[in-house]
Design a protein around this motif. Structure first.
Motif, short mmCIF file in Angstrom:
data_model
loop_
_atom_site.label_atom_id
_atom_site.label_comp_id
_atom_site.label_asym_id
_atom_site.label_seq_id
_atom_site.Cartn_x
_atom_site.Cartn_y
_atom_site.Cartn_z
N ALA A 52 0.85 -1.20 0.00
CA ALA A 52 0.00 0.00 0.00
C ALA A 52 0.88 1.24 0.00
O ALA A 52 0.62 2.21 -0.74
CB ALA A 52 -0.92 -0.01 1.23
N ARG B 116 2.32 1.89 -3.47
CA ARG B 116 1.31 2.42 -4.41
C ARG B 116 0.98 3.88 -4.07
O ARG B 116 0.83 4.71 -4.96
CB ARG B 116 0.05 1.56 -4.38
N VAL C 18 0.06 -10.66 -9.72
CA VAL C 18 -0.36 -9.60 -8.79
C VAL C 18 0.87 -8.77 -8.39
O VAL C 18 0.81 -7.54 -8.31
CB VAL C 18 -1.02 -10.23 -7.54
N ASP D 37 2.25 -6.75 -11.38
CA ASP D 37 1.46 -5.53 -11.55
C ASP D 37 1.88 -4.47 -10.53
O ASP D 37 1.99 -3.29 -10.86
CB ASP D 37 -0.04 -5.81 -11.35
N LEU D 38 2.10 -4.91 -9.29
CA LEU D 38 2.48 -3.97 -8.23
C LEU D 38 3.80 -3.27 -8.57
O LEU D 38 3.93 -2.05 -8.47
CB LEU D 38 2.59 -4.74 -6.90
N ALA E 13 3.39 -0.93 -11.56
CA ALA E 13 2.64 0.29 -11.25
C ALA E 13 3.45 1.28 -10.41
O ALA E 13 3.09 2.44 -10.31
CB ALA E 13 1.36 -0.07 -10.49
N THR E 14 4.56 0.79 -9.82
CA THR E 14 5.30 1.67 -8.92
C THR E 14 6.74 1.93 -9.39
O THR E 14 7.55 2.47 -8.65
CB THR E 14 5.35 1.06 -7.49
N THR F 83 -11.04 -8.18 -6.23
CA THR F 83 -10.37 -6.93 -6.57
C THR F 83 -11.22 -5.70 -6.26
O THR F 83 -10.92 -4.61 -6.70
CB THR F 83 -9.98 -6.91 -8.07
N LEU G 38 -3.52 -7.68 -3.11
CA LEU G 38 -4.75 -7.14 -3.71
C LEU G 38 -5.44 -6.18 -2.76
O LEU G 38 -6.02 -5.17 -3.17
CB LEU G 38 -5.70 -8.28 -4.11
N GLN H 198 -3.96 -2.89 -3.17
CA GLN H 198 -4.43 -2.22 -4.39
C GLN H 198 -5.81 -1.60 -4.16
O GLN H 198 -6.07 -0.47 -4.57
CB GLN H 198 -4.48 -3.26 -5.51
N ALA I 37 -5.33 1.51 -2.01
CA ALA I 37 -4.75 2.63 -2.78
C ALA I 37 -5.80 3.23 -3.71
O ALA I 37 -5.88 4.46 -3.87
CB ALA I 37 -3.53 2.15 -3.55
N ASP I 38 -6.65 2.39 -4.30
CA ASP I 38 -7.71 2.90 -5.19
C ASP I 38 -8.74 3.70 -4.40
O ASP I 38 -9.24 4.71 -4.87
CB ASP I 38 -8.40 1.75 -5.92
#
Ligand SMILES: Cc1cc2nc3c(=O)[nH]c(=O)nc-3n(C[C@H](O)[C@H](O)[C@H](O)COP(=O)(O)OP(=O)(O)OC[C@H]3O[C@@H](n4cnc5c(N)ncnc54)[C@H](O)[C@@H]3O)c2cc1C
Length: 495
Positions: free
Chosen positions: A16, A19, A66, A69-70, A73-74, A146, A483, A486, A489-490
């Motif tokens: 977290a 992100r 997963v 992706d993390l 994305a960072t 998700t 997840l 994620q 963070a969203d």
């Protein structure tokens, strides 16, 4: 830009933080332990032969996408800091009658091996079960895994289709599913073991947990060179590279509010850090009981059965052991006895447990000509009351460790004459080192049809407080924890 304090540097807190730092927030992690990782822990032991490095928690990584992706994305991709290696066989199972099964991510090879081990038809049974599990996976991954979920009503409002509900079979248990699809009792045992991946009893956990072997099959079982703890180190480096701050040895005593919303954290050393947002990675019981008491939410949590814990032996072993794969599971004659002991009232150490042994074939975690064994058995959590046991006594820990070494010998793995050292981690030790109440690995278990909906939501009712990690939605295990980061963070959104 918000000032964000993350309480805890477990995988959920680190993910977290990464992100949130990547989207422009000012992030500080407060971790009470001397190092990051939480349950994704590390024990190092220097010997005359050389250095042993043991993972003390996870030894199998699933759903690696997963984490890809993390990292993507960072900043730089996962491969820039970690070496992901497929594990094949994923697991070597041995049953009490001597039968052996090596699982693999290739369904054709796996089902052929099942036919050879259990007799013709076993593979076809598994294929049918797998196809049902695949449909369950399609039904749950979007609305459940998700997205944020707060109770069954919330999920229903998202118009989950009736056909999906029938596939998931919400009132049915994993045991029921096994009996429905699998003719061979040993194959049912393999399926039932996946309930323990969520800290649960297959006789009470939902049939939907069939997705656990399904995702293992679809996305494989993986290892990280140097040990899985390298994931925590890489995430920690990522947070710092993005401008975040990590304060280890920093114990949060209270989460504070002002005018009804988050205002900061009070440290155990009496210091104070102001914040607009707190992301709590500590176990939800610790958060709602000790850090920012929420009696209603705590009562709701107490309606769930806590997850089981684990009793761990780390063994430095001289020589190499023929017949051992990376992940090995030795089943006992009676699997039910194990769950009766772990979730019993009173609970007891399992007399004849399933023994899991992970021995990475990785020269960076053990000296040449040696093996680093991680041995894990399911255990009642530490404490009092149903499903709990007082693991505080050194005599109990010592005698149970001795019992496990004896059982290993009886199951063909005589290791005592080759032991350089052993290191015991009891549920009480896990509770102390990670602040997981009782050392329950995943917060609450999945026992009971409504368990998934009693899991704390990622957005708390207190404005500015969010929960991340294995004790919250969507659940425990490395990929689900990532997840949850994620989702959080969203929910917070970019700065
Ligand atoms: C023996 C064992 C085997 C496992 N095997 C696997 C496996 O093979 N595969 C898999 O995917 N998963 C496995 N798991 C589960 C996996 O380890 C967890 O789901 C995951 O690591 C939990 O991450 P988390 O983010 O919930 O945080 P945790 O790891 O629980 O970390 C929470 C952090 O918060 C800190 N903290 C708590 N309270 C405070 C406070 N007041 N102030 C400051 N800091 C605080 C703690 O010290 C801790 O570092 C295993 C776990 C164990 C114990």
């Amino acid at each position: 830009m918000s000032r964000v304090i993350v309480v805890g540097a477990g995988v959920g807190g680190l993910a977290a933080a990464a992100r949130l730092a990547a989207t422009g927030h000012d992030v500080t992690i407060c971790e009470q332990a001397p190092r990051v990782g939480g349950k994704l822990g590390l024990v190092e032991r220097s010997t005359e032969a050389g250095l042993f490095r043991f993972d003390t928690g996870p030894s199998l990584l699933t759903m690696p996408q997963v984490f890809a992706d993390l990292f993507e994305a960072t900043g730089d991709p996962l491969e820039s800091s970690l070496t992901l290696e497929p594990v094949d066989p994923v697991t070597r199972y041995r049953f009490a009658d001597g039968t052996r099964l090596d699982t693999t991510a290739d369904l054709d090879v796996l089902t052929a091996r099942m036919d050879a081990a259990f007799g013709p038809g076993a593979g076809a049974d598994w294929r049918r079960l797998s196809s049902r599990a695949g449909r369950i996976w399609q039904a749950v991954r979007g609305p459940f895994l998700t997205s944020t979920v707060d109770g069954f009503g919330d999920l229903a409002r998202r118009a989950v289709r009736v056909r999906d509900l029938l596939t998931i079979a919400p009132g049915r248990t994993l045991r029921w599913l096994g009996e429905h699809y699998l003719g061979d009792a040993r194959l049912r045992t393999v399926l039932e073991r996946y309930a323990t991946y969520t800290g649960s009893d297959p006789r009470r956990a939902p049939a939907a947990l069939a997705v656990v072997p399904y995702v293992e099959q679809q996305f494989g079982g993986w290892y990280l060179r140097g040990g899985l703890h390298t994931l925590a180190e890489a995430l920690s480096d990522r947070v710092v590279a993005l401008g975040g701050t990590i304060r280890t040895g920093t114990d949060v005593a209270r989460i504070e509010t002002s005018a009804g919303r988050i205002s900061g954290v009070r440290l155990a050393d009496r210091g104070r850090l102001p914040a607009d947002i707190v992301v709590a990675n500590a176990d939800a019981v610790h958060v709602y009981r000790d850090l920012l008491p929420q009696p209603r939410l705590l009562r709701r949590l107490h309606r769930t059965t806590p997850s089981l814990s684990g009793f761990v032996l780390l063994l430095g072993v001289r020589g190499r052991t023929p017949g051992l794969a990376h992940h090995n599971v030795l089943f006992p004659a009676s699997y039910d006895d194990e769950f009766d002991a772990v979730f019993g009232n009173p609970a007891a150490p399992v007399a004849d447990p399933t023994i899991y042994i992970s021995v990475p074939d990785d020269p960076t975690v053990r000296p040449d000509g040696h093996e680093a064994w991680f041995v894990l058995v399911n255990a009642p959590r530490h404490g009092r009351g149903p499903g709990a046991l007082d693991w505080g006594s050194k005599e109990l820990a010592g005698s149970y460790a001795g019992r496990l070494l004896g059982l290993l010998a009886r199951r063909g793995l005589q290791v005592t004459d080759r032991l350089l050292f052993s290191h015991v981690i009891t549920p009480a030790d896990l509770a102390r080192s990670t602040r997981a109440p009782g050392g329950a690995i995943h917060g609450s278990s999945s026992n009971g049809a409504r368990s998934a909906f009693l899991r704390p939501a990622n957005r708390s009712p207190v404005p500015g407080l969010f929960l991340v990690g294995g004790s919250t939605h969507p659940g425990g295990g490395l990929p689900l924890v990532a997840l949850s980061a994620q989702i959080v963070a969203d929910l917070i959104g970019p700065a």
